[in-house]
Design an enzyme around this catalytic site. Structure first.
Site, mmCIF file in Angstrom:
data_model
loop_
_atom_site.group_PDB
_atom_site.id
_atom_site.type_symbol
_atom_site.label_atom_id
_atom_site.label_comp_id
_atom_site.label_asym_id
_atom_site.label_seq_id
_atom_site.Cartn_x
_atom_site.Cartn_y
_atom_site.Cartn_z
ATOM 1 N N GLY A 50 -19.836 4.569 -6.077
ATOM 2 C CA GLY A 50 -20.641 3.636 -5.294
ATOM 3 C C GLY A 50 -20.828 2.306 -5.974
ATOM 4 O O GLY A 50 -21.804 1.605 -5.777
ATOM 5 N N CYS A 51 -19.859 1.958 -6.801
ATOM 6 C CA CYS A 51 -19.996 0.779 -7.622
ATOM 7 C C CYS A 51 -18.779 -0.102 -7.413
ATOM 8 O O CYS A 51 -17.665 0.390 -7.421
ATOM 9 C CB CYS A 51 -20.007 1.282 -9.047
ATOM 10 N N GLN A 52 -18.998 -1.418 -7.249
ATOM 11 C CA GLN A 52 -17.838 -2.283 -7.034
ATOM 12 C C GLN A 52 -17.058 -2.494 -8.330
ATOM 13 O O GLN A 52 -15.870 -2.741 -8.315
ATOM 14 C CB GLN A 52 -18.294 -3.625 -6.472
ATOM 15 N N SER A 53 -17.774 -2.407 -9.450
ATOM 16 C CA SER A 53 -17.076 -2.488 -10.728
ATOM 17 C C SER A 53 -17.133 -1.092 -11.338
ATOM 18 O O SER A 53 -18.044 -0.331 -11.059
ATOM 19 C CB SER A 53 -17.798 -3.468 -11.644
ATOM 20 N N ASN A 119 -23.819 -1.641 -6.600
ATOM 21 C CA ASN A 119 -23.753 -1.862 -8.049
ATOM 22 C C ASN A 119 -23.962 -0.575 -8.824
ATOM 23 O O ASN A 119 -23.867 -0.539 -10.031
ATOM 24 C CB ASN A 119 -24.773 -2.896 -8.493
#
Ligand SMILES: Cc1ncc(COP(=O)(O)O)c(C=O)c1O
Lengths: 138, 405
Positions: A50-53, A119
């Site tokens: 669930g994190c873009q990075s 994030n």
């Protein structure tokens, strides 16, 4: 220091800042000094979803305390992770499970708690709590 | 009509709002566009004054709603220069349109057949074809990219054969803004008897496509990309193809006779419009085309390419900034990274300055894989953006870089 004391300390530090820019600059600084996860532990099973990075989190029990280490490709995410590590690393599973997270609101990071923020803060907290649950003996 | 951006901005209520205490600078137009007052009003007018189900009521407001819905179809037909309004299927958007065609081709292709898909595609649009191929055994061949973000045309020619039954390419790439040479792609594919589906989702707000001139078999777009509402879009299909394809969904509107033994399907376009459609959306879609045409696509294209050049030149002055996708023909989209900084960090700081950009993979993982990067920052400009906004964006970007370095 207990979880509540650490949280209060962080709230106090953040209260010195006048605007978001100072808060973010501080967070970025914290990110740079994070307790880094060993590169051999940067594996898919340690990835937080669930994190873009990419964000990795690892936990191990030392005596009765959980030690967390983390890393992220994005420095802001890393800063957020560093704050969480400061609060939760080196604490007992029982205390981690009982901790509340009001301090996040108090330091002006509540916006990062939204599940749609991508994030991973929320997922990271969940993962920390899962580890605590898994290692909790009582 | 002279192009006056300040006057145009007055048409968009949202452009007056603030985000994080700063005036909103909306540079995420490739994800979705903002809506002018006229479009919003057309939707409100429908719900306030003639909301009713269509094609079935004998009463007056049902007739008014039916007329408005069909009028929208006519506007779409005219805008895209389509021969027959029956060739326009109103869908929920590009994704729906593509699934509709992929479903239609499931029974038309077999394991000897091949379809060509470009590496530039929106990745969600690759999935319907993979699903189709699982069912009929057809094979997907990928048209590769070149380093400046264009399609490798020679590879495309090399992949074409008598086995090729369908070519699927976007008109404009959402990740990089590349405008693909679709006219030549279509005519080359036709030499081999292959049908061509063009995804116009990213093109429609910048380019007015003449579908008869292109001689394309299928073309699709989403209204929300061109100042219209979400949840409505269209599929153009040549009548021969639409007649050949089986219906996609069963339901009301798409049938002419139903017994438990057999159902006969309604004529085009209703065969593909099962159930109560997005009536308000269609009306809003029509209003958005009226609005854009009142500004004029020549004006839009000229102004947007001015913005693109202005922004490209300014960004190139920022040390370590690398732009991905520098096709000769591109729309007002700039995908970039700065040094080792993560796009997520840049996007987060820009948001604090009230600037909306897109970060990440832009639903184009194959494109990101090609460049070997996890993502980019994408700023996409529309005709309601200004040079002052670009100045502010560049200044804020420099501050973000300082903070993050
Ligand atoms: C090139 C392209 N194709 C397809 C889509 C999907 O459109 P929609 O989500 O409106 O169905 C988009 C939008 O993100 C796009 O940019």
């Amino acid at each position: 220091m207990g979880i509540i004391e650490v949280q209060n300390e962080i709230v106090e530090e953040f209260s010195l800042f006048e605007d978001w820019m100072q808060r973010y600059e501080y967070m970025i600084e914290l990110g740079k000094s994070i307790d880094l996860i060993d590169s051999s532990k940067k594996i898919d099973t340690n990835l937080i979803k669930g994190c873009q990075s990419k964000l990795w989190l690892h936990a191990e029990l030392r005596e009765d305390r959980l030690i967390f280490k983390a890393d992220s490709e994005a420095i802001i995410t890393k800063g957020i992770a560093a704050i969480l590590l400061r609060v939760f690393s080196n604490q007992t599973p029982k205390n981690i499970l009982e901790a509340n997270l009001e301090f996040i609101d108090k330091i002006g990071l509540k916006e990062h708690l939204s599940p749609t923020r991508a994030n991973g803060l929320l997922s990271m907290i969940k993962q920390i709590k899962y580890y605590a649950l898994a290692f909790n003996k009582n | 009509m002279a192009f006056d951006v300040n006057k145009i901005r007055e048409d968009f209520p949202i452009l007056k709002r603030k985000v994080n205490g700063c005036p909103l600078v909306y540079l995420d137009n490739a994800a979705t566009s903002q809506k002018p007052r006229k479009v919003i009003d057309s939707i409100v007018d429908y719900y306030e004054n003639y909301n009713s189900n269509i094609h079935r009521g004998v009463h007056s407001i049902s007739q008014e709603a039916t007329d408005a819905y069909e009028e929208a179809r006519k506007k779409i037909q005219k805008h895209f220069n389509v021969k027959d309004s029956k060739e326009i299927i109103l869908t929920s958007g590009t994704t729906h349109s593509i699934n509709l065609v992929a479903n239609g081709f499931t029974s038309l292709l077999n394991k000897e057949d091949e379809i060509l898909i470009s590496e530039l595609e929106h990745h969600s649009n690759i999935v319907p074809w993979q699903m189709m191929c699982e069912k009929n055994g057809a094979k997907i061949k990928v048209i590769p990219l070149t380093s400046n973000g264009e399609l490798n045309y020679d590879s495309f020619l090399g992949l074409l054969s008598n086995k090729t039954k369908l070519v699927f390419v976007n008109h404009v790439s959402n990740a990089l803004g590349t405008i693909n040479p679709i006219k030549s792609i279509i005519s080359k594919a036709h030499e081999y008897g292959a049908a061509v589906l063009i995804d116009g989702a990213q093109a429609s707000s910048h380019i007015k496509a003449d579908l008869q001139d292109l001689n394309v078999d299928f073309y699709t777009t989403s209204a929300h990309k061109l100042c219209g509402p979400t949840g409505i879009g269209m599929l153009f299909g040549k009548k021969e193809w639409l007649t050949k394809m089986p219906p996609y969904q069963g339901g009301g509107e798409m049938i002419s006779e139903v017994t438990f033994e057999k159902t006969t399907y309604a004529d085009l376009p209703h065969k593909f419009e099962a159930g109560t459609p997005n009536i308000a959306g269609a009306i809003g879609f029509g209003a958005s085309l009226d609005y854009l045409n009142s500004i004029g696509f020549e004006n839009i294209e000229a102004y947007e390419s001015e913005l693109l050049n202005y922004a490209t030149n300014k960004l190139k002055n920022i040390p370590e900034l690398k732009i991905y996708g520098e096709a000769k023909d591109k729309t007002s989209v700039i995908s970039f990274n700065v040094g080792e900084l993560h796009s997520y960090d840049i996007g987060t700081i820009l948001d604090k300055f009230g600037i909306a950009v897109r970060t990440g993979q832009h639903c184009a993982q194959p494109v990101m894989d090609y460049f070997g990067i996890p993502g980019t920052v994408r700023a996409s400009f529309s005709f309601y953006n200004t040079k002052e906004e670009i100045d502010y964006f560049c200044k804020s970007l420099e501050r973000a870089i300082t903070m993050l370095s």
